[in-house]
Design a protein around this motif. Structure first.
Motif, PDB file in Angstrom:
ATOM      1  N   LYS A 181      -4.154  -1.121  -0.292  1.00  0.00           N
ATOM      2  CA  LYS A 181      -3.490  -1.596   0.916  1.00  0.00           C
ATOM      3  C   LYS A 181      -2.228  -0.806   1.242  1.00  0.00           C
ATOM      4  N   LEU A 182      -1.935   0.248   0.469  1.00  0.00           N
ATOM      5  CA  LEU A 182      -0.723   1.038   0.672  1.00  0.00           C
ATOM      6  C   LEU A 182      -1.076   2.506   0.853  1.00  0.00           C
ATOM      7  N   ASP A 183      -0.448   3.151   1.818  1.00  0.00           N
ATOM      8  CA  ASP A 183      -0.666   4.572   2.033  1.00  0.00           C
ATOM      9  C   ASP A 183       0.051   5.370   0.947  1.00  0.00           C
ATOM     10  N   ASN A 184      -0.663   6.310   0.363  1.00  0.00           N
ATOM     11  CA  ASN A 184      -0.156   7.077  -0.776  1.00  0.00           C
ATOM     12  C   ASN A 184       1.151   7.809  -0.495  1.00  0.00           C
ATOM     13  N   ARG A 185       1.349   8.238   0.738  1.00  0.00           N
ATOM     14  CA  ARG A 185       2.527   9.066   1.052  1.00  0.00           C
ATOM     15  C   ARG A 185       3.828   8.286   1.083  1.00  0.00           C
ATOM     16  N   PHE A 186       3.746   6.978   1.319  1.00  0.00           N
ATOM     17  CA  PHE A 186       4.977   6.203   1.530  1.00  0.00           C
ATOM     18  C   PHE A 186       5.084   4.986   0.605  1.00  0.00           C
ATOM     19  N   ALA A 187       4.124   4.801  -0.281  1.00  0.00           N
ATOM     20  CA  ALA A 187       4.135   3.637  -1.165  1.00  0.00           C
ATOM     21  C   ALA A 187       5.075   3.860  -2.346  1.00  0.00           C
ATOM     22  N   ILE A 273       5.669   9.519  15.952  1.00  0.00           N
ATOM     23  CA  ILE A 273       6.454   8.540  15.207  1.00  0.00           C
ATOM     24  C   ILE A 273       6.860   7.441  16.181  1.00  0.00           C
ATOM     25  N   LEU A 274       6.405   6.224  15.935  1.00  0.00           N
ATOM     26  CA  LEU A 274       6.693   5.100  16.814  1.00  0.00           C
ATOM     27  C   LEU A 274       7.944   4.392  16.325  1.00  0.00           C
ATOM     28  N   GLN A 275       8.895   4.230  17.208  1.00  0.00           N
ATOM     29  CA  GLN A 275      10.149   3.519  16.918  1.00  0.00           C
ATOM     30  C   GLN A 275      10.847   4.052  15.663  1.00  0.00           C
ATOM     31  N   ASN A 276      10.725   5.359  15.451  1.00  0.00           N
ATOM     32  CA  ASN A 276      11.390   6.041  14.331  1.00  0.00           C
ATOM     33  C   ASN A 276      10.999   5.485  12.965  1.00  0.00           C
ATOM     34  N   ARG A 277       9.824   4.845  12.890  1.00  0.00           N
ATOM     35  CA  ARG A 277       9.434   4.216  11.623  1.00  0.00           C
ATOM     36  C   ARG A 277       7.947   4.284  11.325  1.00  0.00           C
ATOM     37  N   PHE A 278       7.106   4.264  12.346  1.00  0.00           N
ATOM     38  CA  PHE A 278       5.673   4.123  12.130  1.00  0.00           C
ATOM     39  C   PHE A 278       4.945   5.409  12.524  1.00  0.00           C
ATOM     40  N   LEU A 279       4.191   5.975  11.576  1.00  0.00           N
ATOM     41  CA  LEU A 279       3.486   7.241  11.778  1.00  0.00           C
ATOM     42  C   LEU A 279       2.070   6.997  12.271  1.00  0.00           C
ATOM     43  N   LEU A 280       1.697   7.649  13.379  1.00  0.00           N
ATOM     44  CA  LEU A 280       0.324   7.644  13.874  1.00  0.00           C
ATOM     45  C   LEU A 280      -0.376   8.896  13.350  1.00  0.00           C
ATOM     46  N   ASP A 303       3.579   2.316   8.094  1.00  0.00           N
ATOM     47  CA  ASP A 303       5.009   2.019   8.004  1.00  0.00           C
ATOM     48  C   ASP A 303       5.603   2.961   6.959  1.00  0.00           C
ATOM     49  N   MET A 304       6.434   3.909   7.393  1.00  0.00           N
ATOM     50  CA  MET A 304       6.998   4.901   6.476  1.00  0.00           C
ATOM     51  C   MET A 304       8.062   4.304   5.567  1.00  0.00           C
ATOM     52  N   HIS A 305       8.474   3.069   5.824  1.00  0.00           N
ATOM     53  CA  HIS A 305       9.443   2.408   4.955  1.00  0.00           C
ATOM     54  C   HIS A 305       8.776   1.726   3.763  1.00  0.00           C
ATOM     55  N   SER A 306       7.534   1.283   3.944  1.00  0.00           N
ATOM     56  CA  SER A 306       6.894   0.482   2.895  1.00  0.00           C
ATOM     57  C   SER A 306       5.529   0.983   2.458  1.00  0.00           C
ATOM     58  N   GLY A 307       4.847   1.737   3.314  1.00  0.00           N
ATOM     59  CA  GLY A 307       3.493   2.189   3.003  1.00  0.00           C
ATOM     60  C   GLY A 307       2.404   1.271   3.510  1.00  0.00           C
ATOM     61  N   TYR A 308       2.760   0.088   4.049  1.00  0.00           N
ATOM     62  CA  TYR A 308       1.738  -0.789   4.618  1.00  0.00           C
ATOM     63  C   TYR A 308       1.178  -0.155   5.896  1.00  0.00           C
TER      64      TYR A 308
END
Length: 420
Positions: A181-187, A273-280, A303-308
Motif C-alpha cells: 500500500k506504499l510507493d517505494n520511492r516515498f515510503a 506535482i499537485l499542490q506541491n505534494r502529490f506526484l502524478l 503522496d510524496m510525504h507518506s508514500g500512500y
C-alpha cells in the motif's frame, strides 16, 4: 567364554541394517512404478494461479516477455488520421439540480431496480444516493474504450516508445509493505527491507492514512476538473460511498478508473506535482491492454510525504466478441452499468461514480452490499453502526473473537472467513 556385550550390540545393528537394505532394494522399483511423478513447474510459477482468473474472462495472462505468449496480447494502436477533438465533442454532460422535475425523471430513468436486489433496501439506498449526487450526468462515447485511439495533434505523444516499453513488460511501480500500500520511492525505508524474501507487515496509523488519502483525492479532483479529465471511483471507494458517502475507515489506498482515451490524454500531464505534494506518474507500459504479469496499474498519484497512493486503471474493449470493457487485472464491466457517470460527493469531495454502483459491487464483492461485520485485513474488526451511520471499530487487530463473530466475519476485499 561369553561374547562381550559391545559385540552383541554391533551384530544386532548390522542385522537391522541388512534387513532395511533388503527392503529398499526389493520395494524401490515397485514404489517407483506405482507412485505418480513429482510435479515440476516452470520458472514463472507465480503466474500460473492467475491464469484461471484470466481464462474466466477469455483473456490469457501472458508470460514474460509478453510478446512470447502463445496467445499474443492486445496492444493499443494509434492513428494520426482521426481528429481527437471531433470525437471528444460527443462527451455529453446533462442534468440540473435546480430543475427538480427533470432531475427526478433522470434519476428514475437511470436508477437501479428493486427486483435486482431482493436482499437490499433499495428505496433507502437510492434516497442516500440522491442526497450525495449533484444532479449532473455524463455520457462517454464507446470509442473512448477502443484499442484504436487517435493521437492527431498530440505532438508530445511518442507512440513507438510506449509500444516498445509495453512489449518488454519491465515492472514500473514498486511498492513497500506486505500489503503493498506504499510507493517505494516515498515510503518509510523500514517498510521496504525484505526479510527472508518478504516485506514487513505495516501497522498503518489510520489517522495518517485518512489525512493522506483525502489530500490525494481532493487534489486530484481539483486537477481533473481544471484539465477536463474524466474519471470515476471504483473498488473500495464505491463500497464506502454506498454505505455512507465516505471512505472506508480502514482503507489504506485509493482506486479510480478512466477510459483508454482519457489515459492517453493523461500522458500530457505526466510527472505533474499537485499542490506541491502529490506526484502524478503514468506507467509507460499502458499500451498493453491484456493482463501483464507485473504491470496492472496504468498510472498513480502518490503522496510524496507518506508514500500512500491512488491507483489509476484504464478500461478497454479488448475482445471483439465481447462488448464489455476490462482493466488489466482483469475486471470486466458492462458499459451500461458504468454509463452515464453520475457526479456525486465522497467525503465532501466532488467525484464521478458509475451509474449502477450496486450491480458492480455485487459482481466484484458479492456480499459487500449487506455484510455489516468485516475483518479489515489486519486493521481490526469493524461493524456497521446504523444509529451513527458509520463503521465502528469493534476489535483491534489480533483481538480474539467469539464463535458467532467467527462465522460472520468476512474480508471486504476478497471474501473469506476469519479464524482467530
Amino acid at each position: 567364554m561369553a561374547m562381550p556385550r559391545r559385540w552383541i550390540r554391533l551384530l544386532a545393528l548390522v542385522a537391522v541394517l541388512s534387513v532395511l537394505l533388503v527392503f529398499v532394494v526389493v520395494l524401490s522399483p515397485i514404489l517407483a512404478s506405482t507412485s505418480p511423478p513429482r510435479e515440476t513447474y516452470p520458472t514463472h510459477r507465480r503466474v500460473l494461479p492467475n491464469n484461471k482468473k484470466h481464462a474466466k474472462y477469455g483473456i490469457k495472462a501472458p508470460a514474460k516477455p509478453a510478446v512470447n505468449s502463445s496467445i499474443p496480447p492486445v496492444f493499443l494502436s494509434f492513428s494520426q488520421e482521426i481528429s481527437i477533438s471531433a470525437d471528444d465533442e460527443n462527451l455529453v454532460v446533462f442534468g440540473n439540480r435546480e430543475d427538480k422535475t427533470e432531475l427526478d425523471r433522470l434519476r428514475l430513468l437511470y436508477a437501479e431496480k428493486e427486483k435486482d436486489f431482493p436482499d437490499v433496501d433499495v428505496v433507502s439506498a437510492l434516497a442516500r444516493f440522491s442526497s450525495w449526487d449533484t444532479g449532473r450526468f455524463l455520457i462517454i462515447p464507446p470509442s473512448h474504450f477502443d484499442t484504436l485511439q487517435p493521437i492527431k495533434g498530440l505532438h508530445w505523444f511518442n507512440a513507438s516508445f510506449f509500444l516498445n516499453t509495453a512489449e518488454v513488460d519491465d515492472k514500473y511501480f514498486e511498492e513497500c509493505g506486505r500489503d503493498k500500500k506504499l510507493d517505494n520511492r516515498f515510503a518509510d525505508r523500514r517498510f521496504c527491507a525484505t526479510i527472508k524474501g518478504k516485506m514487513p507487515v505495516v501497522h498503518h496509523d489510520l489517522r495518517v492514512v485518512r489525512e493522506s488519502l483525502l489530500g490525494i483525492l481532493s487534489a486530484w479532483s481539483e486537477f481533473a476538473a481544471e484539465k477536463n479529465i474524466i474519471w470515476w471511483i471504483s473498488h473500495g471507494e464505491m463500497i464506502g460511498w454506498y454505505w455512507n458517502g465516505k471512505l472506508l475507515p480502514w482503507d489504506s489506498d485509493l482506486d479510480i478508473q478512466m477510459s483508454t482515451r482519457q489515459l492517453i490524454q493523461l500522458v500530457a500531464y505526466n510527472q505533474s506535482i499537485l499542490q506541491n505534494r502529490f506526484l502524478l506518474d503514468v506507467n509507460p507500459n499502458f499500451a498493453a491492454r491484456t493482463p501483464q504479469r507485473i504491470n496492472t496499474i496504468d498510472a498513480r498519484v502518490v503522496d510524496m510525504h507518506s508514500g500512500y497512493l491512488m491507483d489509476i486503471t484504464a478500461l478497454t474493449k479488448v475482445l471483439k466478441s465481447d462488448d464489455r470493457v476490462f482493466c488489466k487485472s482483469p475486471h470486466p464491466y458492462n458499459l451500461n452499468d458504468l454509463l452515464p457517470l453520475v457526479e456525486t460527493k465522497l467525503d465532501g469531495i466532488t467525484v464521478w461514480r458509475p451509474r449502477a454502483v450496486m450491480a458492480i459491487i455485487r459482481e466484484e464483492y458479492k456480499s459487500a452490499l449487506t455484510q455489516k461485520l468485516f475483518n479489515a485485513y489486519g486493521k481490526g474488526v469493524y461493524a456497521w453502526n446504523k444509529m451513527r451511520n458509520e463503521w465502528v471499530a469493534r476489535r483491534s487487530a489480533g483481538h480474539p473473537t467469539t464463535k458467532k463473530e467467527e462465522s460472520e466475519l468476512k474480508f471486504v476485499l476478497g471474501i473469506g472467513f476469519l479464524f482467530a
